[in-house]
Design an enzyme around this catalytic site. Structure first.
Site, PDB file in Angstrom:
ATOM      1  N   GLU A 174       0.901  -1.499  -0.071  1.00 13.94           N
ATOM      2  CA  GLU A 174       0.364   0.049  -0.424  1.00 13.94           C
ATOM      3  C   GLU A 174       0.428   1.612  -0.045  1.00 13.94           C
ATOM      4  O   GLU A 174       0.336   2.646   0.514  1.00 13.94           O
ATOM      5  CB  GLU A 174      -1.085  -0.033   0.904  1.00 13.94           C
ATOM      6  CG  GLU A 174      -1.938  -1.222   1.212  1.00 13.94           C
ATOM      7  CD  GLU A 174      -3.104  -0.886   0.480  1.00 13.94           C
ATOM      8  OE1 GLU A 174      -4.315   0.394   0.674  1.00 13.94           O
ATOM      9  OE2 GLU A 174      -3.608  -1.779   0.053  1.00 13.94           O
ATOM     10  N   HIS A 240      -4.231   1.494   7.338  1.00 16.20           N
ATOM     11  CA  HIS A 240      -2.733   1.755   7.224  1.00 16.20           C
ATOM     12  C   HIS A 240      -2.097   2.775   8.998  1.00 16.20           C
ATOM     13  O   HIS A 240      -3.128   3.061   9.523  1.00 16.20           O
ATOM     14  CB  HIS A 240      -2.373   3.325   6.448  1.00 16.20           C
ATOM     15  CG  HIS A 240      -3.074   2.397   4.799  1.00 16.20           C
ATOM     16  ND1 HIS A 240      -3.531   3.124   4.499  1.00 16.20           N
ATOM     17  CD2 HIS A 240      -2.737   1.558   3.949  1.00 16.20           C
ATOM     18  CE1 HIS A 240      -3.592   2.732   2.994  1.00 16.20           C
ATOM     19  NE2 HIS A 240      -3.517   1.481   3.448  1.00 16.20           N
ATOM     20  N   CYS A 355      -2.835  11.265   3.349  1.00  9.52           N
ATOM     21  CA  CYS A 355      -3.166  11.114   2.412  1.00  9.52           C
ATOM     22  C   CYS A 355      -3.204  11.186   1.914  1.00  9.52           C
ATOM     23  O   CYS A 355      -2.563  10.603   1.097  1.00  9.52           O
ATOM     24  CB  CYS A 355      -4.445   9.657   2.340  1.00  9.52           C
ATOM     25  SG  CYS A 355      -4.899   8.831   3.969  1.00  9.52           S
TER      26      CYS A 355
END
Length: 424
Positions: A174, A240, A355
């Site tokens: 990721e 995350h 993000c």
């Protein structure tokens, strides 16, 4: 060697919508089916970029890939003209269709893992494209992202851009959202900390595989430490690591329950990073952290050497969280100020300030080797704002995604952006 860190933010695409495609992302699931505001979302993101520019930082941007992802449908056997392919997919497989309409590439922290030249074996900045294999809608991004990175960081004497790792659960990757670099300062050699999940029967997917971090370290030759994310954090909705921790230079700001082996991590960092400063918060719950995205903030070094925390407005609106923020800024640590930004449209889909950006540490020569069209100045920033204001849809309901007029409007927006990139 003098280095700076450039934040490259994803420009939020014209098809930004709330389809709720991401299990484990509580905000995404909570707002599934709501009406999105692509124009406002993109302008909010650009506003955050401008805030960092005004602080004296270098700011870049990544253009959004074209969506709907017609090439992905062609690869899955849909045939005909573009409108025929989209119509058939919307009719025959609505869930697949919603996935190829996702604008999730806006979250540039998932674009790649970046290894600084001070850490790599060959003295280049390395980018390893994330495969995002866990989520269908995100897995379509890797091909576009690799091509984009090759375009922006084309100078092979300065940059090494790697394709995504094999798209399997064994190498599920990721990107930078599960990577932290700690170093005395940006230009010196540092330690790359890769945070991974494991198969522990969690109710939400543990998206990052340890093998992915190990592969990134091998490809770049970087010194690495691999640590397990707390299962409690994942169960609470920290899909995350950057939802519960953020690092900058020698400072680590994190929730007290972010890591499975907190003591082992802190001991390793204290040994490897001269002057390591942990700033650990235990005054708020994991639920508070995830609802406010306190730790999904950007922690940046300002030109005067002090550090600032770039927070979403939701953190300011949460009483316990804001009390924690005030304690951080008042504490005996380098974080001197907290700066609030409005990225509410991104937050509603599960992504905060951290993000939206990919951190790229570069020397002055490497900065000059970047395609300058993707580094913002006043003129480029204003041009992007004008473009968004003229071409991005004002709002999109999930039911609008199957409308040919929306596909046409979104296509024109992408065409206008492509044209702008030839002129700026």
């Amino acid at each position: 060697m003098k280095s700076i860190e450039i934040n490259f933010d994803g420009l939020i695409g014209p098809i930004h919508n709330y389809a709720g495609l991401s299990p484990g992302n509580i905000a995404s699931a909570t707002n599934a089916g709501a009406v999105s505001q692509p124009r406002a979302a993109a302008l909010q993101g650009l506003g955050k970029m401008r805030k960092l520019m005004d602080l004296g930082l270098v700011q870049g941007f990544f253009p959004p890939p074209r969506r709907p992802a017609i090439a992905a449908l062609r690869a899955l056997g849909f045939q005909g003209k573009d409108v025929e392919i989209l119509s058939a997919a919307a009719r025959e497989d609505p869930l697949l269709f919603n996935n190829i309409c996702s604008a999730s590439a806006m979250w540039a922290a998932n674009a790649a893992t970046v290894i600084a030249s001070a850490d790599s074996a060959d003295g280049r900045v390395h980018f390893v494209t994330a495969n995002l294999a866990t989520m269908l809608h995100r897995s379509f991004e890797a091909v576009d992202t690799f091509a984009m990175l090759r375009r922006i960081f084309a100078d092979e004497s300065s940059f090494g851009v790697h394709p995504a790792l094999p798209a399997t659960q064994h190498f599920s990757d990721e990107g930078a959202a599960n990577h932290m670099r700690l170093t005395p300062q940006h230009g010196t050699r540092g330690l790359n900390v890769f945070i991974h999940g494991a198969q522990r029967g969690s109710r939400f997917p543990e998206r990052q595989a340890r093998r992915a971090g190990e592969a990134v370290a091998r490809l770049s030759g970087a010194p690495a430490l691999h640590m397990l994310q707390s299962q409690r954090a994942i169960e609470a909705g920290a899909f995350h690591n950057d939802v519960v921790a953020v690092a900058n230079e020698y400072v680590l700001l994190c929730h007290a329950e972010a890591f499975e082996d907190r003591d082992g991590l802190f001991a390793a960092l204290a040994e490897a990073v001269p002057g390591f400063v942990p700033v650990e918060v235990d005054s708020i719950t994991l639920d508070d952290a995830i609802r406010s995205y306190l730790f999904n903030s950007q922690l940046v070094t300002l030109p005067d050497g002090s550090m600032a925390l770039i927070l979403p407005s939701e953190a300011r609106e949460h009483e316990r969280v804001w009390t924690a923020v005030e304690a951080i800024v008042a504490g005996n640590n380098p974080i001197a100020q907290a700066i609030v930004v409005d990225v509410r449209e991104s937050m509603r889909n599960g992504g905060g300030p951290a993000c939206l950006r990919l951190r790229v540490p570069v020397t002055e020569a490497q900065r000059d080797a970047i395609d300058q069209r993707f580094l913002l100045d006043e003129r480029r920033w204003e041009a992007l704002c004008t473009l968004v204001d003229q071409h991005w849809p004002e709002q999109i309901a999930v039911s609008d995604l199957c409308l040919p007029e929306l596909w046409e409007n979104v296509g024109r927006a992408h065409d206008a952006l492509d044209d702008l990139l030839t002129r700026i």
